[in-house]
Design a protein around this motif. Sequence first.
Motif, PDB file in Angstrom:
ATOM      1  N   ILE A 159      -8.133  51.683  18.741  1.00 31.68           N
ATOM      2  CA  ILE A 159      -7.280  52.148  19.834  1.00 31.68           C
ATOM      3  C   ILE A 159      -8.101  53.113  20.685  1.00 31.68           C
ATOM      4  CG2 ILE A 159      -5.144  53.332  20.476  1.00 31.68           C
ATOM      5  CD1 ILE A 159      -4.138  52.778  17.606  1.00 31.68           C
ATOM      6  N   VAL A 160      -8.190  52.834  21.981  1.00 29.70           N
ATOM      7  CA  VAL A 160      -8.952  53.696  22.887  1.00 29.70           C
ATOM      8  C   VAL A 160      -8.014  54.202  23.970  1.00 29.70           C
ATOM      9  CG1 VAL A 160     -11.022  53.933  24.279  1.00 29.70           C
ATOM     10  CG2 VAL A 160     -10.934  52.179  22.478  1.00 29.70           C
ATOM     11  N   ASP A 161      -7.707  55.493  23.926  1.00 29.03           N
ATOM     12  CA  ASP A 161      -6.784  56.093  24.902  1.00 29.03           C
ATOM     13  C   ASP A 161      -7.041  57.590  24.904  1.00 29.03           C
ATOM     14  OD1 ASP A 161      -4.378  57.067  26.287  1.00 29.03           O
ATOM     15  OD2 ASP A 161      -3.608  55.036  25.973  1.00 29.03           O
ATOM     16  N   ASP A 162      -7.131  58.192  26.086  1.00 32.12           N
ATOM     17  CA  ASP A 162      -7.400  59.627  26.157  1.00 32.12           C
ATOM     18  C   ASP A 162      -6.190  60.460  25.756  1.00 32.12           C
ATOM     19  OD1 ASP A 162      -6.355  60.707  29.267  1.00 32.12           O
ATOM     20  OD2 ASP A 162      -6.436  58.574  28.791  1.00 32.12           O
ATOM     21  N   SER A 163      -5.012  59.846  25.684  1.00 32.88           N
ATOM     22  CA  SER A 163      -3.798  60.559  25.298  1.00 32.88           C
ATOM     23  C   SER A 163      -3.580  60.441  23.790  1.00 32.88           C
ATOM     24  CB  SER A 163      -2.583  59.995  26.030  1.00 32.88           C
ATOM     25  OG  SER A 163      -1.383  60.448  25.435  1.00 32.88           O
ATOM     26  N   GLY A 164      -3.587  61.595  23.106  1.00 32.29           N
ATOM     27  CA  GLY A 164      -3.311  61.580  21.681  1.00 32.29           C
ATOM     28  C   GLY A 164      -1.911  61.086  21.385  1.00 32.29           C
ATOM     29  N   THR A 165      -0.965  61.421  22.257  1.00 31.39           N
ATOM     30  CA  THR A 165       0.416  60.953  22.074  1.00 31.39           C
ATOM     31  C   THR A 165       0.488  59.440  22.170  1.00 31.39           C
ATOM     32  OG1 THR A 165       1.309  63.002  22.993  1.00 31.39           O
ATOM     33  CG2 THR A 165       2.764  61.089  22.970  1.00 31.39           C
ATOM     34  N   ALA A 166      -0.192  58.881  23.168  1.00 33.39           N
ATOM     35  CA  ALA A 166      -0.194  57.426  23.330  1.00 33.39           C
ATOM     36  C   ALA A 166      -0.835  56.747  22.118  1.00 33.39           C
ATOM     37  CB  ALA A 166      -0.932  57.041  24.606  1.00 33.39           C
TER      38      ALA A 166
ATOM     39  N   ALA B 268     -16.917  57.550  22.799  1.00 40.77           N
ATOM     40  CA  ALA B 268     -16.558  57.540  21.383  1.00 40.77           C
ATOM     41  C   ALA B 268     -16.175  56.128  20.932  1.00 40.77           C
ATOM     42  CB  ALA B 268     -15.411  58.512  21.123  1.00 40.77           C
ATOM     43  N   ALA B 269     -15.516  55.400  21.827  1.00 41.00           N
ATOM     44  CA  ALA B 269     -15.125  54.026  21.501  1.00 41.00           C
ATOM     45  C   ALA B 269     -16.344  53.152  21.253  1.00 41.00           C
ATOM     46  CB  ALA B 269     -14.283  53.441  22.628  1.00 41.00           C
ATOM     47  N   PHE B 270     -17.344  53.261  22.140  1.00 40.66           N
ATOM     48  CA  PHE B 270     -18.549  52.450  21.965  1.00 40.66           C
ATOM     49  C   PHE B 270     -19.282  52.821  20.681  1.00 40.66           C
ATOM     50  CE2 PHE B 270     -23.145  51.928  22.477  1.00 40.66           C
ATOM     51  CZ  PHE B 270     -23.192  50.540  22.519  1.00 40.66           C
ATOM     52  N   GLU B 271     -19.349  54.113  20.375  1.00 42.17           N
ATOM     53  CA  GLU B 271     -20.040  54.545  19.164  1.00 42.17           C
ATOM     54  C   GLU B 271     -19.362  53.987  17.918  1.00 42.17           C
ATOM     55  OE1 GLU B 271     -19.969  58.755  19.616  1.00 42.17           O
ATOM     56  OE2 GLU B 271     -21.815  58.820  20.833  1.00 42.17           O
ATOM     57  N   LEU B 272     -18.025  54.029  17.901  1.00 42.18           N
ATOM     58  CA  LEU B 272     -17.288  53.485  16.759  1.00 42.18           C
ATOM     59  C   LEU B 272     -17.480  51.976  16.655  1.00 42.18           C
ATOM     60  CD1 LEU B 272     -13.928  55.475  16.949  1.00 42.18           C
ATOM     61  CD2 LEU B 272     -15.528  55.475  15.036  1.00 42.18           C
ATOM     62  N   TYR B 273     -17.422  51.303  17.806  1.00 44.09           N
ATOM     63  CA  TYR B 273     -17.551  49.848  17.798  1.00 44.09           C
ATOM     64  C   TYR B 273     -18.963  49.432  17.380  1.00 44.09           C
ATOM     65  CZ  TYR B 273     -16.875  44.991  19.093  1.00 44.09           C
ATOM     66  OH  TYR B 273     -16.780  43.615  19.046  1.00 44.09           O
TER      67      TYR B 273
ATOM     68  N   ALA C 241     -14.733  46.055  15.808  1.00 43.83           N
ATOM     69  CA  ALA C 241     -13.306  45.873  15.571  1.00 43.83           C
ATOM     70  C   ALA C 241     -12.914  44.444  15.926  1.00 43.83           C
ATOM     71  CB  ALA C 241     -12.501  46.860  16.411  1.00 43.83           C
ATOM     72  N   ASP C 242     -11.920  43.922  15.215  1.00 45.67           N
ATOM     73  CA  ASP C 242     -11.400  42.593  15.532  1.00 45.67           C
ATOM     74  C   ASP C 242     -10.664  42.592  16.866  1.00 45.67           C
ATOM     75  OD1 ASP C 242     -11.941  40.951  12.978  1.00 45.67           O
ATOM     76  OD2 ASP C 242     -11.015  42.766  12.195  1.00 45.67           O
ATOM     77  N   ILE C 243      -9.997  43.719  17.158  1.00 46.60           N
ATOM     78  CA  ILE C 243      -9.266  43.860  18.423  1.00 46.60           C
ATOM     79  C   ILE C 243      -9.459  45.291  18.925  1.00 46.60           C
ATOM     80  CG2 ILE C 243      -7.040  43.671  19.611  1.00 46.60           C
ATOM     81  CD1 ILE C 243      -6.041  41.970  17.274  1.00 46.60           C
ATOM     82  N   VAL C 244      -9.700  45.431  20.223  1.00 52.95           N
ATOM     83  CA  VAL C 244      -9.776  46.750  20.855  1.00 52.95           C
ATOM     84  C   VAL C 244      -8.616  46.871  21.835  1.00 52.95           C
ATOM     85  CG1 VAL C 244     -11.134  48.314  22.280  1.00 52.95           C
ATOM     86  CG2 VAL C 244     -12.292  46.768  20.667  1.00 52.95           C
ATOM     87  N   PHE C 245      -7.744  47.836  21.598  1.00 53.08           N
ATOM     88  CA  PHE C 245      -6.654  48.136  22.526  1.00 53.08           C
ATOM     89  C   PHE C 245      -7.157  49.262  23.427  1.00 53.08           C
ATOM     90  CE2 PHE C 245      -4.503  46.058  19.065  1.00 53.08           C
ATOM     91  CZ  PHE C 245      -3.541  45.282  19.703  1.00 53.08           C
ATOM     92  N   LEU C 246      -7.362  48.943  24.706  1.00 52.60           N
ATOM     93  CA  LEU C 246      -8.118  49.813  25.609  1.00 52.60           C
ATOM     94  C   LEU C 246      -7.286  50.192  26.833  1.00 52.60           C
ATOM     95  CD1 LEU C 246     -10.813  51.093  26.554  1.00 52.60           C
ATOM     96  CD2 LEU C 246     -11.480  48.819  27.393  1.00 52.60           C
TER      97      LEU C 246
END
Length: 268
Positions: free
Chosen positions: A148-155, A180-185, A190-195
């Motif tokens: 999950i890639v989103d700048d909102s912690g709530t989201a 951070a998303a690229f580093e993790l990937y 990941a099988d799916i990236v929700f971006l």
Amino acid sequence: MTVLGKAVSSADLDWVEAGTWRIMVAEDSGFWRNVVRSGIRDFASDLTIIEAGDGQSALDALSRDRIDIAFVDLAMPEINGAEVVKRIQADARMPFFAVISVTSDAAEIARMRRLSAYDYLVKPFGSQDIKRVLSTYERISRQSRVLIVDDSGTARSIIRRILQRSIFNFEIVEAGDGIAAFELYAEQPADIVFLDLNMPGLDGAQTMRILRAHNRNVRVVLMSGNQEALDRHAVLTPAASLKKPFFSNDLDRVVHHLFALPLPYGGV
């Protein structure tokens, strides 16, 4: 959901490997038991099949044995299939299951959805319908990694909860920005990236291009609260798009599509 005698979240499931699956066919008609049995054998020849010709026998088997998948006829004599489902769910022992009926009554279909029936098979049906149920179980038996890639912690928290309610078995990781998303990937794909599209710094479109440069086959689901933005970025050819807010049914529909699985309930 419930499986193997205990209530669990999909992230906690200890799924059973294909070949050791125990499948119950609860159906009072010998003809339709044979149809379901043939569909199971067409899918894989080494699966264990337990047959029940009435509701009480189904309850006994479900209470006594480990059952991974169940096909339950709703119109069995004495104790009908709906009652079987309710009693077993009350004991937190209901496996992954599909119900069988002679009618496509909308109220009954809605009731079975509420009881978490994966599919509703209306007679006459064939082996391909049995295969649809088993193919989905096979896929959810394998854990999928989701980023999950989103700048909102709530989201991110909301999306995580939606993913955890899915029938699919997800390992979930999160990133608050594109770097951070690229580093993790890069560390573990990941099988799916929700971006999310609208992020400071590297926005969703830029992050998607970087991920795709690393892996051209990355599955990216673009998310935004703005449908116009999603339409505008369709040229990036994401695997799918989701307009916020979205819900479990929306997510399951997308994941079925990404894993090339037919939708249950006739796609409705």
